[in-house]
Write an enzyme that holds these catalytic residues in place. Structure first.
Site, PDB file in Angstrom:
ATOM      1  N   LYS A 255      21.340 -55.976 -18.957  1.00  0.00           N
ATOM      2  CA  LYS A 255      20.729 -55.134 -17.925  1.00  0.00           C
ATOM      3  C   LYS A 255      21.326 -53.732 -18.015  1.00  0.00           C
ATOM      4  CE  LYS A 255      20.361 -54.557 -12.866  1.00  0.00           C
ATOM      5  NZ  LYS A 255      20.492 -55.181 -11.526  1.00  0.00           N
ATOM      6  N   ASP A 260      21.935 -47.853  -9.610  1.00  0.00           N
ATOM      7  CA  ASP A 260      21.010 -48.599  -8.751  1.00  0.00           C
ATOM      8  C   ASP A 260      21.204 -48.185  -7.292  1.00  0.00           C
ATOM      9  OD1 ASP A 260      19.306 -50.361  -7.549  1.00  0.00           O
ATOM     10  OD2 ASP A 260      20.508 -52.163  -7.969  1.00  0.00           O
ATOM     11  N   LYS A 267      19.831 -48.775  -0.697  1.00  0.00           N
ATOM     12  CA  LYS A 267      20.989 -49.587  -0.310  1.00  0.00           C
ATOM     13  C   LYS A 267      21.811 -48.871   0.760  1.00  0.00           C
ATOM     14  CE  LYS A 267      21.844 -51.732  -4.855  1.00  0.00           C
ATOM     15  NZ  LYS A 267      21.717 -53.147  -4.506  1.00  0.00           N
ATOM     16  N   ASP A 278      25.896 -50.896 -12.761  1.00  0.00           N
ATOM     17  CA  ASP A 278      24.748 -51.798 -12.910  1.00  0.00           C
ATOM     18  C   ASP A 278      24.210 -51.828 -14.350  1.00  0.00           C
ATOM     19  OD1 ASP A 278      23.333 -53.724 -11.529  1.00  0.00           O
ATOM     20  OD2 ASP A 278      21.733 -52.367 -10.901  1.00  0.00           O
ATOM     21  N   ASP A 337      14.625 -52.910  -4.733  1.00  0.00           N
ATOM     22  CA  ASP A 337      16.013 -53.133  -5.118  1.00  0.00           C
ATOM     23  C   ASP A 337      16.172 -54.365  -6.023  1.00  0.00           C
ATOM     24  OD1 ASP A 337      18.688 -52.578  -5.243  1.00  0.00           O
ATOM     25  OD2 ASP A 337      19.169 -53.318  -3.226  1.00  0.00           O
ATOM     26  N   GLU A 339      15.232 -54.662  -8.971  1.00  0.00           N
ATOM     27  CA  GLU A 339      14.707 -53.922 -10.131  1.00  0.00           C
ATOM     28  C   GLU A 339      15.139 -54.535 -11.462  1.00  0.00           C
ATOM     29  OE1 GLU A 339      17.468 -53.172  -8.634  1.00  0.00           O
ATOM     30  OE2 GLU A 339      18.777 -52.971 -10.365  1.00  0.00           O
ATOM     31  N   ARG A 341      15.435 -57.572 -12.562  1.00  0.00           N
ATOM     32  CA  ARG A 341      14.571 -58.634 -13.118  1.00  0.00           C
ATOM     33  C   ARG A 341      13.280 -58.061 -13.692  1.00  0.00           C
ATOM     34  NH1 ARG A 341      14.375 -61.721  -7.441  1.00  0.00           N
ATOM     35  NH2 ARG A 341      16.429 -60.771  -7.417  1.00  0.00           N
TER      36      ARG A 341
HETATM   37  N1  BES Z   1      22.355 -54.511  -8.909  1.00  0.00           N
HETATM   38  C1  BES Z   1      22.057 -55.335  -7.792  1.00  0.00           C
HETATM   39  C2  BES Z   1      22.929 -56.586  -7.708  1.00  0.00           C
HETATM   40  C3  BES Z   1      24.410 -56.383  -7.498  1.00  0.00           C
HETATM   41  C4  BES Z   1      24.963 -56.619  -6.262  1.00  0.00           C
HETATM   42  C5  BES Z   1      25.239 -56.049  -8.543  1.00  0.00           C
HETATM   43  C6  BES Z   1      26.324 -56.478  -6.075  1.00  0.00           C
HETATM   44  C7  BES Z   1      26.603 -55.896  -8.358  1.00  0.00           C
HETATM   45  C8  BES Z   1      27.152 -56.125  -7.118  1.00  0.00           C
HETATM   46  C9  BES Z   1      20.608 -55.790  -7.847  1.00  0.00           C
HETATM   47  O1  BES Z   1      19.732 -54.918  -8.466  1.00  0.00           O
HETATM   48  C10 BES Z   1      20.129 -55.950  -6.446  1.00  0.00           C
HETATM   49  O2  BES Z   1      20.081 -54.964  -5.756  1.00  0.00           O
HETATM   50  N2  BES Z   1      19.779 -57.161  -6.060  1.00  0.00           N
HETATM   51  C11 BES Z   1      19.308 -57.427  -4.766  1.00  0.00           C
HETATM   52  C12 BES Z   1      18.109 -58.343  -4.869  1.00  0.00           C
HETATM   53  C13 BES Z   1      17.408 -58.577  -3.565  1.00  0.00           C
HETATM   54  C14 BES Z   1      16.700 -57.323  -3.140  1.00  0.00           C
HETATM   55  C15 BES Z   1      16.463 -59.710  -3.744  1.00  0.00           C
HETATM   56  C16 BES Z   1      20.429 -58.103  -3.984  1.00  0.00           C
HETATM   57  O3  BES Z   1      21.141 -58.912  -4.550  1.00  0.00           O
HETATM   58  O4  BES Z   1      20.611 -57.761  -2.810  1.00  0.00           O
HETATM   59 ZN    ZN Z   2      20.581 -53.620  -9.851  1.00  0.00          ZN
HETATM   60 MN    MN Z   3      18.992 -53.450  -7.085  1.00  0.00          MN
END
Ligand code: BES
Ligand code: ZN
Ligand code: MN
Length: 484
Positions: A255, A260, A267, A278, A337, A339, A341
């Protein structure tokens, strides 16, 4: 840091680390040799004042300024290579300040059941981890070990092999950590692509870098949607290492979100704080590629990453948008968020074109994996239990804990969309598994493994041998895994 293997009496180092088991007073051969050189200090002083408890240390200064540092390894029968790495790394970290001419020496531990190569590898990795510091922006830099001396009476070729491999993996982990620690302002998609190109040029391997227009032609629409809110142009990188007679073809996908923010579903500040990291998946697979190019095994390895920023702006993708991914499957954006996937989906589809034997993706994908497993265990899942088991086995040996999370087909229920083939997010529960199930739609491979390092890529407090910040997690495990 370079590593030399030498006999105890040959050292001129100012810091010598020597190891003890709990309540074992008999000296090792190396300790006996050191005692001949330093008039019996170990036998007469250190042994009497040191219990050898795990992670216990004692610094003994000699009159000539040399420091002998005792490192406790705990009970002999309980020592594993993973515990050895931890004890040595912590001791070396603390001992660095005593160095003269940036030389540090460590006794080579001989123990029944420890192979020479594995012990040497573990010792040098311990030092490499202890020696890393991202101090580019510090006006005052830490002292660094420039020469690591391994003190041994045996000069077995296996020890040399272990040292060589560890030197390679230390360089690769440091390379990965440098990319992760760097600010997003500098580590842009274009910058990462340049670094990938330089890596490929250095090792004379093939590098393909695609820009936005080319990606449009190639239908990387889900990826492009994620990047469209940023002024940074997205880049897709594809590096290929191929030996003369490759035994298998493996694709590693990382990734590569260089920042992000969450996009329009922005966020909160505390969650955004570490989002320059990220792109750790990308940094990791590039680190693995670097190691493989040095080791040169009989394989074909492809490393791929879709690099972009996820930013809010007038041109951002929006919730409710329907994207036709590269695979042709349509996705309703439920949350901007989620993103990672989306970008990975297109790369998994692209990877199918190369008919690989195995596909592995690694990503800081979900906050849910942190809830499930914390910051010291990596989540793994996939569609092939043998692959998962083999991966876990390698990871356990190298002390990079992983745990399997389940993927069930009925998780697609939660991703149902009224107007498209699926949504990019589902209900709150089992977020890491649902993300994994989403990705599974985009690979045709029956040998697919997904690694979620959201918890383990970057840590805010030290853990065992690991320092705060970028950990370089999975560089060693992936390298060993793909060579097995
Ligand atoms: N990059 C984040 C996941 C992440 C969280 C990485 C904490 C490192 C530390 C990812 O893109 C994300 O924002 N995921 C969301 C998905 C949700 C919106 C379904 C999440 O985990 O909150
Ligand atoms: Zn992310
Ligand atoms: Mn994200």
């Amino acid at each position: 840091m370079k590593t030399n293997l030498l006999k105890p009496f040959e050292t001129n180092s100012g810091v010598i680390i020597t190891c003890f088991y709990e309540n074992e007073k008999e000296l090792s051969d190396v300790q006996k040799a050191l005692d001949e050189k330093f008039s019996g200090v170990i036998k007469n002083n250190i042994v009497k004042n040191f219990e050898g408890k795990f992670n216990e240390t004692l610094t003994f200064p000699l009159e000539n300024g040399v420091k002998i540092i005792a490192a406790g390894l705990g009970k002999k029968e309980e020592l594993t290579l993973n515990k050895l790495r931890e004890a040595l790394s912590k001791t070396i970290s603390a001992a660095k300040k005593y160095m003269k001419d940036n030389i540090l020496s460590v006794e080579f531990i001989k123990k029944e059941g420890f192979c020479l190569k594995g012990t040497a590898y573990t010792t040098v990795i311990a030092a490499g981890i202890a020696n890393y510091k991202f101090d580019k922006y510090k006006t005052k830099k830490d002292e660094k070990i420039e020469t690591l001396e391994i003190l041994s009476l045996d000069f077995d070729e296996k020890i040399v092999e272990g040292i060589k491999k560890a030197d390679i993996l230390n360089d690769s982990m440091n390379f990965t950590k440098d990319l992760v620690f760097e600010s997003a302002e500098i580590m842009t998609p274009d910058k990462v692509a340049q670094i990938a190109k330089n890596l490929a040029d250095e090792y004379k391997i093939e590098a393909k870098i695609y820009d936005k227009n080319q990606l449009k032609e190639m239908n990387f629409n889900a990826f492009l949607a994620v990047g469209q809110g940023s002024i940074q142009e997205p880049k897709f990188i594809h590096l290929t290492y191929k030996s003369e007679n490759p035994k298998k073809k493996i694709i590693l996908i990382g990734k590569g979100i260089t920042f992000d923010s969450g996009g329009l579903d922005i966020k909160p500040p505390s969650s955004m704080l570490t989002m320059k990291t990220d792109m750790t998946g990308c940094a990791t697979v590039l680190g693995v590629m670097k190691a493989i190019c040095e080791i040169k095994p009989d394989i074909e390895l492809h490393v791929m990453s879709a690099l972009c920023e996820n930013m809010p702006s007038g041109s951002s993708y929006k919730v409710g948008d329907v994207i036709t991914s590269k695979s042709g499957k349509t996705i309703e954006v439920d949350n901007t968020d989620a993103e990672g996937r989306l970008t990975l989906a297109d790369v998994l589809t692209y990877a199918d074109e190369f008919a690989p034997n195995e596909v592995i993706d690694i990503a800081t994908l979900t906050g849910a994996v942190v809830v499930a497993l914390g910051n010291n265990i990596t989540g793994i899942m996939g569609n092939n239990q043998d692959m998962i088991d083999k991966f876990k086995n390698v990871a356990d040996i190298l002390g990079e804990p992983v745990w399997q999370l389940p993927i069930y087909d009925d998780m697609m229920e939660g991703l149902k969309s009224d107007i498209a083939d699926m949504k990019n997010t589902g209900p709150r529960g089992a977020g890491s598994s649902v993300a994994g199930r989403f990705l599974q739609n985009y690979t045709k491979s029956k040998n697919w493994l997904h690694i979620d390092i959201a918890g383990t890529a970057y840590i805010d407090k030290p853990y065992k041998e690991l320092q705060k910040g970028a950990t370089g997690v999975m560089v060693r495990t992936l390298t060993d895994y793909i060579m097995k």
